[in-house]
Enzyme design. Structure first.
Site, PDB file in Angstrom:
ATOM      1  N   ARG A 180     -11.536 -33.445 -23.157  1.00  0.00           N
ATOM      2  CA  ARG A 180     -10.778 -31.929 -23.453  1.00  0.00           C
ATOM      3  C   ARG A 180     -11.816 -30.844 -23.734  1.00  0.00           C
ATOM      4  NH1 ARG A 180      -8.060 -34.498 -20.563  1.00  0.00           N
ATOM      5  NH2 ARG A 180      -5.999 -35.119 -20.853  1.00  0.00           N
ATOM      6  N   SER A 231       0.998 -28.259 -25.729  1.00  0.00           N
ATOM      7  CA  SER A 231       0.586 -28.804 -26.951  1.00  0.00           C
ATOM      8  C   SER A 231      -0.106 -28.033 -27.784  1.00  0.00           C
ATOM      9  CB  SER A 231      -0.129 -30.067 -26.563  1.00  0.00           C
ATOM     10  OG  SER A 231       0.511 -30.881 -25.661  1.00  0.00           O
ATOM     11  N   GLU A 306      -5.009 -27.118 -30.487  1.00  0.00           N
ATOM     12  CA  GLU A 306      -5.523 -26.762 -29.199  1.00  0.00           C
ATOM     13  C   GLU A 306      -5.363 -25.132 -28.809  1.00  0.00           C
ATOM     14  OE1 GLU A 306      -4.372 -28.223 -24.559  1.00  0.00           O
ATOM     15  OE2 GLU A 306      -4.229 -29.594 -26.058  1.00  0.00           O
TER      16      GLU A 306
END
Length: 324
Positions: A180, A231, A306
């Site tokens: 990520r 998320s 995030e």
């Protein structure tokens, strides 16, 4: 009085650099997936790498602040709006071409539709992205994916625009893909084009069925009836090994249904925060802060958000780093 980052002359000069001109006094809550945000002074939607380069060169020359957004799938705008120039890469930069197993695409292409069309060309390797709402450029920047997979392994090269407005090129190795993460989260370059490689698979039905299963699974797990940003927290390997994904510990701590103002933790999935209708950015930030502190107290693990918060001056911060 609300500070204007651009005078009339500057706006006119920028409007000549892009085919569609500029938009003024844009309500960010209308373009935000979270339906949260104040007024942006100036919005620009370029159509290609050359236009992005021209705009950035101009902003750099005149020392003007800017922020680049895509589909806003992981963005939280301030209720105080945005004084910096907002550059949105989306539908106006969504062209793509398929050549055998290689695919060239502009960074504004919508990922779910792109994944389906790549599959129709009997190419596999992008199935895991079919349910991810966002643009391809954002996906590559975050090295996003699902099922513990990522898009980075499929990238051949990336075309980007530097903070000075120069067009630059990156090989896969140059992108420094990790879980990520990528170099684009650190170097300030704006992704404009991506070349990818996929696997030939003559059985389109197999690819289609896998995608349908992924979408079915996501519909069961993830809330999609209310505005949210996907998320909220990134999965942390230490926490995952101890307990599992963020949603699990958030549920165990009793945060499902937890509400601040009109922002509420989803009852369907603990890692999602929904807007009940009139949520403010500070409502969301307060929930993120409270959840994170509780997880630290319970497990000793500090997980990161995030979500990216956009300050009124165009600075980008991970939501857990915002001081409220």
């Amino acid at each position: 009085m609300r500070y204007k980052s651009l005078n009339i002359k500057r706006k006119l000069e920028i409007s000549k650099l892009v085919r569609g001109g500029i938009e003024e006094d844009v309500d960010l809550s209308k373009i935000s997936r979270w339906k949260i945000g104040g007024i942006a002074d100036c919005l620009v939607r370029p159509t290609g790498t050359e236009e992005v380069s021209s705009v950035i060169k101009y902003l750099y020359k005149h020392d003007l602040p800017y922020v680049v957004i895509g589909s806003t799938s992981n963005i939280l705008f301030s209720d105080d709006g945005l004084r910096a120039v907002c550059i949105q890469i989306g539908n106006d930069m969504s062209d793509y071409h398929i050549n055998n197993t290689n695919v060239w695409a502009q960074s504004g292409v919508w990922v779910p539709g792109f994944a389906k069309n790549v599959a129709k060309a009997k190419l596999s390797g992008i199935e895991h992205t079919v349910g991810i709402p966002g643009t391809l450029g954002g996906l590559v920047c975050m090295n996003g994916g699902s099922q513990r997979k990522d898009i980075g392994r499929r990238v051949i090269s990336v075309t980007a625009v530097s903070p000075q407005g120069e067009v630059v090129f990156f090989s896969n190795a140059d992108c420094c893909f990790g879980y990520r993460t990528s170099v684009f989260q650190r170097n300030g370059n704006i992704i404009t084009e991506i070349e990818l490689a996929f696997d030939k698979n003559q059985l389109y039905e197999v690819i289609r069925d896998e995608m349908l299963e992924i979408l079915k699974s996501r519909r069961k797990k993830f809330p999609n009836k209310m505005p949210n940003c996907g998320s909220t927290f990134i999965s942390n390997s230490d926490l995952y090994n101890k307990i599992g994904p963020p949603g699990k510990i958030i549920e165990e701590l009793g945060f499902k249904g937890y509400r601040v103002g009109d922002a509420v933790v989803s009852n369907e999935h603990g890692n999602f925060i929904n807007n009940l209708g009139n949520a403010k950015s500070n409502d969301v930030l307060q929930i993120i802060k409270n959840i994170r502190l509780s997880i630290i107290e319970k497990t000793g693990v500090a997980i990161d958000a995030e979500v990216i918060y956009v300050t009124p001056n165009g600075k980008l911060l991970r939501a857990h780093l915002v001081d409220i």
